[in-house]
Motif scaffolding. Structure first.
Motif, PDB file in Angstrom:
ATOM      1  N   PRO A 119       0.824  -1.215   0.000  1.00 25.22           N
ATOM      2  CA  PRO A 119       0.000   0.000   0.000  1.00 25.22           C
ATOM      3  C   PRO A 119       0.858   1.265   0.000  1.00 25.22           C
ATOM      4  O   PRO A 119       1.812   1.368   0.767  1.00 25.22           O
ATOM      5  N   GLN A 120       0.509   2.202  -0.896  1.00 24.01           N
ATOM      6  CA  GLN A 120       1.248   3.453  -1.035  1.00 24.01           C
ATOM      7  C   GLN A 120       0.469   4.574  -0.370  1.00 24.01           C
ATOM      8  O   GLN A 120      -0.753   4.651  -0.521  1.00 24.01           O
ATOM      9  N   ARG A 153      -6.135 -16.458  -7.965  1.00 25.00           N
ATOM     10  CA  ARG A 153      -7.192 -15.464  -7.841  1.00 25.00           C
ATOM     11  C   ARG A 153      -7.406 -15.050  -6.404  1.00 25.00           C
ATOM     12  O   ARG A 153      -8.323 -14.322  -6.081  1.00 25.00           O
ATOM     13  N   ARG A 154      -6.545 -15.557  -5.513  1.00 24.11           N
ATOM     14  CA  ARG A 154      -6.716 -15.158  -4.115  1.00 24.11           C
ATOM     15  C   ARG A 154      -5.864 -13.937  -3.825  1.00 24.11           C
ATOM     16  O   ARG A 154      -4.695 -13.876  -4.219  1.00 24.11           O
ATOM     17  N   PRO A 155      -6.454 -12.942  -3.136  1.00 28.82           N
ATOM     18  CA  PRO A 155      -5.712 -11.715  -2.854  1.00 28.82           C
ATOM     19  C   PRO A 155      -4.487 -11.992  -1.996  1.00 28.82           C
ATOM     20  O   PRO A 155      -4.563 -12.768  -1.048  1.00 28.82           O
ATOM     21  N   ASP A 156      -3.377 -11.396  -2.335  1.00 28.85           N
ATOM     22  CA  ASP A 156      -2.187 -11.575  -1.512  1.00 28.85           C
ATOM     23  C   ASP A 156      -2.130 -10.457  -0.460  1.00 28.85           C
ATOM     24  O   ASP A 156      -3.062  -9.673  -0.306  1.00 28.85           O
ATOM     25  N   GLU A 157      -1.014 -10.380   0.255  1.00 27.49           N
ATOM     26  CA  GLU A 157      -0.993  -9.468   1.402  1.00 27.49           C
ATOM     27  C   GLU A 157      -1.051  -7.995   1.009  1.00 27.49           C
ATOM     28  O   GLU A 157      -1.578  -7.188   1.762  1.00 27.49           O
ATOM     29  N   ASN A 158      -0.562  -7.626  -0.186  1.00 26.88           N
ATOM     30  CA  ASN A 158      -0.667  -6.217  -0.599  1.00 26.88           C
ATOM     31  C   ASN A 158      -2.128  -5.783  -0.635  1.00 26.88           C
ATOM     32  O   ASN A 158      -2.482  -4.696  -0.183  1.00 26.88           O
ATOM     33  N   ILE A 159      -2.963  -6.634  -1.197  1.00 32.24           N
ATOM     34  CA  ILE A 159      -4.390  -6.314  -1.326  1.00 32.24           C
ATOM     35  C   ILE A 159      -5.067  -6.338   0.041  1.00 32.24           C
ATOM     36  O   ILE A 159      -5.794  -5.407   0.411  1.00 32.24           O
ATOM     37  N   ARG A 160      -4.787  -7.378   0.804  1.00 34.91           N
ATOM     38  CA  ARG A 160      -5.420  -7.475   2.132  1.00 34.91           C
ATOM     39  C   ARG A 160      -5.016  -6.301   3.018  1.00 34.91           C
ATOM     40  O   ARG A 160      -5.844  -5.714   3.713  1.00 34.91           O
ATOM     41  N   ASN A 161      -3.748  -5.932   2.966  1.00 35.09           N
ATOM     42  CA  ASN A 161      -3.288  -4.800   3.785  1.00 35.09           C
ATOM     43  C   ASN A 161      -3.945  -3.499   3.347  1.00 35.09           C
ATOM     44  O   ASN A 161      -4.344  -2.681   4.171  1.00 35.09           O
TER      45      ASN A 161
END
Ligand code: GDP
Length: 200
Positions: A119-120, A153-161
């Protein structure tokens, strides 16, 4: 949700110059280099579309594309140019905020987030501002082919964070979609999502 034709309509440099008909529109927003042009081309399957908005002089404009003669995709200027002076960044923000707050035909903002990086701050600021202003939002994660764990297709930690970090500024969690203009992931889902919002 088939796309039959796409026509470039106009570039506007002020919200009040935008097309004045009542057709619904979706605004595409994101950091420069997030993959916005690629996503637009991949959605409409036409190379020339997003090229228009990349021509010199058009990148700081609001570009309207009419789809199937019935709704608009709006390409907004990218934000977060690494080397832009503070004053240029301020201009970007008042310009684009004016569009969001005054555009009555805006159905939803598609905020593009690069899933290949953590996340930026600038994306979080943007997502939080839109949330606090109760904009209808959809998060579109781009470059999901680069997610850790491969093309899954499962969100990785960038998306979850990212989703975790913006939570408190949204009363309801906005819908989010994973895409890749390389593998084609998410195209049908995004088009279907937009068609549902239009008919709502
Ligand atoms: P824009 O500045 O937001 O319009 O971004 P572009 O569409 O020009 O893309 C920026 C860079 O990211 C280019 O080098 C693209 O090839 C790359 N890119 C865009 N979408 C994807 C994607 O889904 N997967 C991968 N791996 N690269 C992408």
């Amino acid at each position: 949700a088939k796309i039959k034709d796409v026509d470039f309509v106009k570039s506007s440099n002020r919200p009040k110059d935008c097309p004045k008909d009542d057709r619904p529109e979706f605004a595409m927003l994101g950091r420069s280099n997030v993959g916005k042009s690629s996503l637009i081309n991949f959605l409409v399957r036409k190379k020339e579309v997003a090229l228009t908005s990349k021509k010199p002089g058009k990148t700081q404009l609001i570009n309207h594309f009419l789809v199937n003669k019935s709704w608009y995709i709006v390409d907004l200027p990218g934000y977060g140019f690494a080397n832009a002076p503070e004053s240029a960044r301020m201009d970007w923000s008042s310009f684009t905020k004016g569009y969001f707050l005054n555009r009555e035909t805006l159905v939803s903002v598609l905020l593009l987030i690069d899933a290949s990086v953590p996340p930026q701050k600038i994306d979080l600021d943007c997502a939080n501002w839109l949330g606090r202003n109760n904009m209808s939002m959809t998060f579109v994660f781009t470059k999901c082919d680069k997610m850790k764990g491969g093309k899954g297709r499962r969100p990785d930690e960038n998306i979850r964070n990212f989703l975790e970090l913006i939570k408190e500024n949204y009363r309801q969690h906005p819908p989010w979609i994973m895409t890749s203009s390389v593998t084609g992931l998410g195209r049908d889902e995004l088009l279907f999502h937009m068609s549902q919002l239009r008919n709502y």
